[in-house]
Write an enzyme that holds these catalytic residues in place. Structure first.
Site, PDB file in Angstrom:
ATOM      1  N   ILE A   1       0.871  -1.189   0.000  1.00 49.46           N
ATOM      2  CA  ILE A   1       0.000   0.000   0.000  1.00 49.46           C
ATOM      3  C   ILE A   1       0.907   1.239   0.000  1.00 49.46           C
ATOM      4  O   ILE A   1       1.875   1.313   0.768  1.00 49.46           O
ATOM      5  CB  ILE A   1      -0.903  -0.010   1.254  1.00 49.46           C
ATOM      6  CG1 ILE A   1      -1.784  -1.269   1.275  1.00 49.46           C
ATOM      7  CG2 ILE A   1      -1.749   1.252   1.327  1.00 49.46           C
ATOM      8  CD1 ILE A   1      -2.889  -1.322   0.261  1.00 49.46           C
TER       9      ILE A   1
ATOM     10  N   HIS B   1      -1.478 -12.222   7.887  1.00 56.75           N
ATOM     11  CA  HIS B   1      -0.312 -12.855   7.255  1.00 56.75           C
ATOM     12  C   HIS B   1      -0.087 -14.231   7.871  1.00 56.75           C
ATOM     13  O   HIS B   1      -0.127 -14.376   9.099  1.00 56.75           O
ATOM     14  CB  HIS B   1       0.917 -11.965   7.448  1.00 56.75           C
ATOM     15  CG  HIS B   1       2.125 -12.490   6.753  1.00 56.75           C
ATOM     16  ND1 HIS B   1       2.323 -12.357   5.393  1.00 56.75           N
ATOM     17  CD2 HIS B   1       3.186 -13.195   7.208  1.00 56.75           C
ATOM     18  CE1 HIS B   1       3.449 -12.939   5.050  1.00 56.75           C
ATOM     19  NE2 HIS B   1       3.993 -13.462   6.134  1.00 56.75           N
TER      20      HIS B   1
HETATM   21  C1  GRF Z   1      -3.972 -15.872   3.472  1.00 55.52           C
HETATM   22  O1  GRF Z   1      -3.187 -16.932   3.922  1.00 55.52           O
HETATM   23  C2  GRF Z   1      -3.501 -14.581   4.063  1.00 55.52           C
HETATM   24  O2  GRF Z   1      -2.937 -14.718   5.319  1.00 55.52           O
HETATM   25  C3  GRF Z   1      -2.436 -14.147   3.084  1.00 55.52           C
HETATM   26  O3  GRF Z   1      -2.939 -14.528   1.830  1.00 55.52           O
HETATM   27  C4  GRF Z   1      -3.793 -15.654   1.979  1.00 55.52           C
HETATM   28  C5  GRF Z   1      -5.083 -15.327   1.287  1.00 55.52           C
HETATM   29  O4  GRF Z   1      -5.916 -16.451   1.222  1.00 55.52           O
HETATM   30  N1  GRF Z   1      -2.136 -12.749   3.225  1.00 55.52           N
HETATM   31  P1  GRF Z   1      -7.428 -16.290   0.791  1.00 55.52           P
HETATM   32  O5  GRF Z   1      -7.451 -15.649  -0.591  1.00 55.52           O
HETATM   33  O6  GRF Z   1      -8.118 -15.450   1.807  1.00 55.52           O
HETATM   34  O7  GRF Z   1      -7.954 -17.681   0.746  1.00 55.52           O
END
Ligand code: GRF
Length: 189
Positions: free
Chosen positions: A93, A109
């Site tokens: 961002i 994350h």
């Molecule tokens: C998740 O594991 C999140 O922590 C990371 O990206 C992934 C996204 O998964 N930042 P989704 O598209 O919500 O299934």
């Protein structure tokens, strides 16, 4: 349930966290939009199925980040959105959004930050041979997964874990933790 606080989810991929957020009616805000930087992402179909407004853009059609972020900003302000929840949004961002939504942008994350920031945190943890990883919810700053941490949850890595089995446990935690953290934060804000 209708809330006076309005939020958008930013996502680039499949959107399981997006679904987890819109399916929880009690997170203290209404998720009114999806912002997506990949016109072919499956999360867009999920948003449409739930009647959630979408702002989809292709970053390659802009000369610089500030150009598309200015359009996103205009869209968000017109929709009276004040909170931004990143969920698998694969871009940093920039100042245009950070300055406008200061302290109101969160990210989830799949690691115990500051360990394993950036792409493929689950693969990074498996390659490193560590015996635990986890999930972090944090405020977003200009860095890559570097903002102040709000909540973390630990997950043990078993010897027989595959990427798929570990990812499944991580996502189960994500889908519970993100709504919980948002609810608590919005209650206090
Ligand atoms: C998740 O594991 C999140 O922590 C990371 O990206 C992934 C996204 O998964 N930042 P989704 O598209 O919500 O299934």
């Amino acid at each position: 349930m209708t809330h006076n606080k309005r939020a958008a989810v930013f996502a680039s991929g499949t959107g399981s966290n997006f679904l987890a957020l819109i399916n929880r009616v009690d997170i203290g805000c209404e998720i009114v939009s999806l912002v997506c930087d990949r016109p072919d992402a499956t999360v867009i179909d999920k948003a449409k199925a739930f009647g959630i407004d979408t702002f989809v853009f292709n970053p390659k059609l802009y000369n610089e980040k500030s150009a598309y972020e200015s359009e996103i900003k205009r869209y968000l302000l017109t929709a009276r959105i004040e909170w931004l929840f990143l969920a698998g949004y694969m871009r940093l961002i920039g100042p245009t959004l950070l300055n406008e939504f200061e302290g109101k942008i969160l990210n989830i994350h799949p690691s115990l930050l500051p360990a394993f920031p950036g792409k493929d945190a689950i693969g990074q943890a498996l390659d490193a041979g560590v015996n635990e990883t986890g999930v972090t919810v944090h405020f977003v700053d200009e860095g890559m997964d570097t903002g102040p941490i709000i909540a973390q949850e630990r997950i043990l890595i078993n010897k027989d874990d595959t990427r798929a089995s570990l990812q499944e446990r991580i996502q189960q935690v994500e889908h519970r933790l993100y709504p919980e953290v948002i609810k608590q934060l919005l209650m206090d804000s």
